[in-house]
Design a protein around this motif. Structure first.
Motif, PDB file in Angstrom:
ATOM      1  N   ASP A  30       0.844  -1.358  -0.088  1.00 37.59           N
ATOM      2  CA  ASP A  30       0.019   0.145  -0.116  1.00 37.59           C
ATOM      3  C   ASP A  30       0.758   1.081   0.210  1.00 37.59           C
ATOM      4  OD1 ASP A  30      -1.838   2.039   0.390  1.00 37.59           O
ATOM      5  OD2 ASP A  30      -2.669   1.269   2.250  1.00 37.59           O
ATOM      6  N   ASP A  35      -2.219  12.007   0.728  1.00 33.43           N
ATOM      7  CA  ASP A  35      -2.601  11.182  -0.319  1.00 33.43           C
ATOM      8  C   ASP A  35      -2.258  11.947  -1.907  1.00 33.43           C
ATOM      9  OD1 ASP A  35      -3.259   9.442  -2.311  1.00 33.43           O
ATOM     10  OD2 ASP A  35      -5.385   8.989  -1.254  1.00 33.43           O
ATOM     11  N   ASN A  56       0.377   4.030   0.696  1.00 33.57           N
ATOM     12  CA  ASN A  56       0.338   5.167   1.921  1.00 33.57           C
ATOM     13  C   ASN A  56       0.565   4.439   3.186  1.00 33.57           C
ATOM     14  OD1 ASN A  56      -0.942   7.088   0.143  1.00 33.57           O
ATOM     15  ND2 ASN A  56      -2.985   6.093   0.111  1.00 33.57           N
ATOM     16  N   ASP A  57       1.003   3.214   3.157  1.00 31.16           N
ATOM     17  CA  ASP A  57       1.461   2.469   4.413  1.00 31.16           C
ATOM     18  C   ASP A  57       2.596   3.056   4.782  1.00 31.16           C
ATOM     19  OD1 ASP A  57       1.942   0.861   6.438  1.00 31.16           O
ATOM     20  OD2 ASP A  57       2.036  -0.986   5.334  1.00 31.16           O
ATOM     21  N   LYS A 103       5.725   1.108   4.515  1.00 35.07           N
ATOM     22  CA  LYS A 103       6.644   0.575   3.299  1.00 35.07           C
ATOM     23  C   LYS A 103       8.093   0.958   3.402  1.00 35.07           C
ATOM     24  CE  LYS A 103       5.829   5.432   1.287  1.00 35.07           C
ATOM     25  NZ  LYS A 103       4.997   6.256   0.535  1.00 35.07           N
TER      26      LYS A 103
END
Length: 434
Positions: free
Chosen positions: A223, A275, A225-226, A229
């Motif tokens: 993801d 985002d 937006n995680d 990451k």
């Protein structure tokens, strides 16, 4: 792009990356990310080219304003001792010039030329003979999302910093050539200069993560937006590619082929947008410029960064780039109407100069390019006003954008840089008419 929360995260990543190198290099070669063992012997050419007082001023006020471990640099009356390697306890000893007159007569080893050494020219060609390298920041194109220099509002055209900077550079180059400068592009496409790609760094990325407490790192980002990451092999290998490998390759091009008198690093700024597919737009808009300096104590622990700082100090790049940055900043401020950016902390920067717009900061490009470097950061890309101007594109003359008649944002950027360069070099070099 320099919004502070992202800077904090990037510094954390830098620290993360640095700690891996004892795994892949002998402990004596304590160097930074993708760095190489410094050749301290080249500093012998700078013996007796700087006085005690000038060296001390530059160390305390510009390069090491945040302090450093006392065993790294020891300044005595006639010499400075710089630790080359903590494990072996070997040091380089720099002998000071005994008086300013002696220092002034000693040639400073460098391939770039300060403005005062350039041949006199007529007023219509104030940049005649000047060698300028344009370095549009980042990559853009298909790499923009990977670089996290991309956002899109609805169905509008995506905003990609690398593309914006390249457009400015392509407008700037012919203007500078008309004024007599010889202009090079460090990057003139949306493709990397480095031949490496993220896959070349996957094993190093894996070791970085394991060394820093992620025993079984995930291979991929699930993801975008995680926040976790950053603990994936993919994310680490990408940052090793587009930041460290790419900038080091650009530095090799600048230092060993182009040999410019000045590098202009062209960027756009931003505030946190969240985002990228549904970004936040802000009312904030500002301007600042950067020169090299303000090394952190932990950065100076690395042998190559300490060496690069001392070499840069001795080359007197700061004496040229600070007044140049101040002059460009004032021209940009007049043309853009932007207020100066204020960093929310002084932990990584030092405000320098007289314009109120210039900071010293230790960035990879400003450190590795062996000549004066002025790093321009105008416009907040996700400012409501700037976003509208970016969407308006490039055009000649003026148009009504957000109720104001104005130039395209790209031409305003380029024109203000040209104005600053002309103002500086017209004053700093002699004229044939004088």
């Amino acid at each position: 792009m320099f919004h502070f929360k992202k800077v904090q995260r990037q510094l954390a990543v830098l620290t993360l990356c640095l700690s891996i190198f004892p795994l892949v290099l002998h402990a004596a070669d304590n160097v930074s990310v993708l760095g190489s063992k410094p050749k301290w012997s080249v500093l012998e050419k700078y013996q007796e080219t700087i006085t005690h007082d000038e060296f001390t001023r530059l160390i305390q006020d510009v390069y090491c304003a945040h302090g450093f471990a006392p065993d790294l640099i020891e300044i005595n009356e006639k010499t400075a001792r710089v630790l080359m390697n903590r494990e072996t306890q070997k040091s380089f000893t720099l002998r000071f010039a005994e008086n300013p007159a002696t220092a002034g007569r000693q040639p400073v080893p460098r391939l770039w030329r300060p403005a005062k050494s350039l041949t006199p020219v007529r007023p219509e060609k104030p940049l005649f003979g000047l060698k300028i390298a344009l370095d549009p920041g980042h990559l853009g194109g298909k790499w923009a999302k990977m670089e996290e220099r991309w956002f899109q509002v609805g169905n509008s055209a995506p905003v990609q910093e690398g593309d914006l900077a390249l457009r400015v550079a392509r407008l700037l180059a012919p203007r500078l050539r008309e004024l007599g400068a010889k202009v090079f592009f460090v990057r003139n496409s949306n493709e990397p200069i480095t031949s490496k790609r993220p896959n070349d760094f996957r094993e190093l990325a894996r070791k970085i993560l394991i060394k820093n407490g992620v025993p079984h790192p995930r291979a991929d980002v699930l993801d975008p937006n995680d926040p976790a990451k950053e603990q994936t092999i993919r994310w680490q290998s990408e940052i090793l590619f587009y930041r460290y490998s790419e900038i080091r390759r650009r530095a090799a091009l600048v230092n060993f082929k182009l040999h410019p008198d000045l590098v202009l690093c062209l960027h756009f700024n931003a505030e946190g947008w969240g985002d990228p597919n549904n970004p936040s737009l802000t009312d904030a808009n500002h301007l600042h410029l950067l020169v090299n300096g303000s090394y952190l104590a932990e950065e100076l622990e690395f042998n190559d960064e300490r060496f690069e700082m001392i070499r840069r100090l001795l080359s007197r790049a700061y004496d040229e780039e600070l007044p140049l940055a101040d002059t460009i900043a004032l021209a940009m401020a007049r043309d853009t109407g932007l207020p100066p950016y204020e960093y929310p902390t002084t932990n990584t920067t030092t405000k320098v100069g007289t314009s109120g717009y210039v900071y010293a900061r230790n960035l990879l490009a400003t450190r590795l390019y062996r000549c004066p470097v002025v790093y321009c950061e105008p416009y907040v890309m996700n400012s409501k006003d700037v976003f509208a101007r970016i969407q308006a594109g490039d055009y000649e003359g003026v148009r009504n954008v957000n109720g104001v008649e104005r130039k395209s944002i790209f031409r305003e950027y380029a024109d203000s840089v040209v104005e600053g360069l002309v103002n500086y070099y017209s004053g700093a070099r002699c004229s044939r008419d004088r």
